[in-house]
Design a protein around this motif. Structure first.
Motif, short mmCIF file in Angstrom:
data_model
loop_
_atom_site.label_atom_id
_atom_site.label_comp_id
_atom_site.label_asym_id
_atom_site.label_seq_id
_atom_site.Cartn_x
_atom_site.Cartn_y
_atom_site.Cartn_z
N GLY A 199 0.82 -1.20 0.00
CA GLY A 199 0.00 0.00 0.00
C GLY A 199 0.86 1.25 0.00
N CYS A 200 0.19 2.40 0.23
CA CYS A 200 0.92 3.67 0.22
C CYS A 200 1.71 3.85 1.51
N GLY A 201 1.27 3.13 2.57
CA GLY A 201 1.99 3.18 3.84
C GLY A 201 1.52 4.28 4.77
N HIS A 202 0.68 5.22 4.27
CA HIS A 202 0.30 6.32 5.16
C HIS A 202 -1.19 6.65 5.20
N CYS A 203 -2.04 5.97 4.41
CA CYS A 203 -3.49 6.24 4.52
C CYS A 203 -4.01 5.61 5.82
N CYS B 121 -3.55 1.77 5.80
CA CYS B 121 -2.14 1.38 5.89
C CYS B 121 -1.58 1.68 7.29
N CYS C 118 -5.49 -0.63 1.10
CA CYS C 118 -4.97 0.74 0.94
C CYS C 118 -5.98 1.62 0.20
N GLU C 119 -6.25 2.77 0.79
CA GLU C 119 -7.25 3.69 0.20
C GLU C 119 -6.72 4.39 -1.04
N ASN C 120 -5.43 4.38 -1.23
CA ASN C 120 -4.86 5.08 -2.39
C ASN C 120 -4.57 4.15 -3.57
#
Ligand code: NAD
Ligand code: ZN
Ligand code: ZN
Length: 344
Positions: free
Chosen positions: A88-92, A95, A103-105
């Protein structure tokens, strides 16, 4: 180095030579010790999944840290690691909770992770884009532990959501005792006190399910006969959890005949079976879901179960060059448990 490539829909996987990659800042280069052969790869090879190619296959990976890019702090050369697969993006928000599988992104058309759009682990080496995607293997060997990162993590995530329903007098039914299913039976055995039924169309797979702890095994070639046998075993409450690890039309049909009220009908298999739903077509309160993979924290939990000997993957090892043949064997139903490619 050698790598097994997805080169296009409808084409067999190809083994080719590629330069060994070097890790950039923040990345980790992993020497692959095992790459599990998942049925999802067959879906990729036959239908594609809307992602660009070519790329190196293998999304169920474990190995040893070979080198680290600038800024990587928590790993050193030689560490034995499992690679968390859904990147994933790691920060949403998802994540942040370690649910990079949601992951929302992530956007359609984007890579799902190594082996599913980005270069994966059916190669001597693989780049992992961030150190947060590695989990320590502890006492486990990469060639045996690789399937835990998907074949075990996916049913673990699905079963964990249903645990409050899995009381000792309830029944969980696992459909399809392949890579995922044989882990699902073991996970149910060690996480809950419920009774376990396993269904498959292949009697050899049912033998494995018995060995893994199933209370009843049922050949599901005839959906009606299987439904009758399972419903008799479950009693009036029917199944508290149906975990469909195939997802084809016959298993979706069977699942809807055996699932109980206020229960979980969880479809992880991606076989394309359709479920038509309205207020009366499945039992009242039944929760239908299609979970995807699992979280980073859940991967740690799965590894912990394996480290203490409570679960294990039944594996057969193959050389990297043999991969195209292994896919044929998997397709023909000739793999018991999980096939693992061992490049190193
Ligand atoms: P596998 O080939 O190892 O096992 C499939 C099993 O299903 C075999 O034992 C086979 O005999 C059995 N089977 C086939 N047709 C059947 C039928 N009609 N009734 C009962 N059993 C039947 O496959 P796998 O690697 O365990 O993957 C299973 C499915 O799960 C695939 O569709 C795969 O793409 C999907 N998958 C989904 C996720 C997710 O996150 N949702 C993750 C991994 C795999
Ligand atoms: Zn998979
Ligand atoms: Zn995210």
């Amino acid at each position: 180095m050698k790598a097994v490539r997805f080169v296009g829909v409808g084409q067999p996987a190809q083994v080719i030579e590629l330069p060994t990659p070097e890790p950039k800042a923040g990345e980790v280069l992993v020497k692959i010790g095992g790459a599990g052969v998942c049925h999802s790869d067959l879906h990729v090879l036959h239908q594609g999944i809307g992602i660009n190619h070519p790329f190196t296959l293998g999304h169920e990976n474990a190995g040893w840290v070979a080198s680290i890019g600038a800024g990587v702090k928590n790993w050193k050369e030689g560490d034995a690691v499992a690679i968390y697969g859904p990147w994933g993006c790691g920060h949403c928000h998802s994540c942040q909770q370690s649910f990079e599988n949601y992951c929302e992104n992530w956007k359609p058309g984007q890579s799902y992770g190594g082996g599913l759009g980005s270069d994966g682990g059916m190669a001597d080496y693989m780049i992992v884009p961030s150190e947060r995607l590695l989990v320590s293997l502890g006492n486990l060997k990469p060639q045996d532990a690789a399937p835990l990162s998907d074949a075990a993590l996916t049913p673990y995530h699905a079963i964990k959501r249903a645990l409050p329903l899995l009381t000792p007098e309830s029944t969980a039914v696992v459909l399809g005792v392949g890579g995922l299913g044989h882990m699902a039976v073991q996970l149910l055995r060690c996480l809950s006190g419920c009774r376990i039924v396993a269904g498959d169309v292949d009697d050899r797979k049912l033998e494995l399910a018995k060995k893994m702890g199933a209370d009843l095994v049922v050949n599901t070639k005839s959906t009606d006969e299987a439904a009758e046998q399972i419903n008799k075993f479950c009693g009036p409450r029917k199944a508290a959890l149906v975990l469909d690890c195939v997802g084809v039309q016959p298993t979706v049909n069977l699942g809807s005949k055996i699932v109980g009220m206020n229960s979980h009908f969880t479809i992880v298999g991606l076989g394309g079976g359709k479920l038509t739903m309205d207020g009366f077509s499945i039992p009242f309160g039944c929760m239908v879901s299609t979970p995807y993979w699992g979280s980073r924290a859940e991967l740690q939990e799965v590894l912990s179960l394996a480290q203490s000997g409570r679960i294990h993957a039944e594996v057969t090892h193959f050389k990297l060059d043999e991969t195209p043949k292994v896919y044929e064997k998997l397709e023909a139903g000739q793999i018991q448990g999980r096939a693992v490619i061992v490049p190193n």
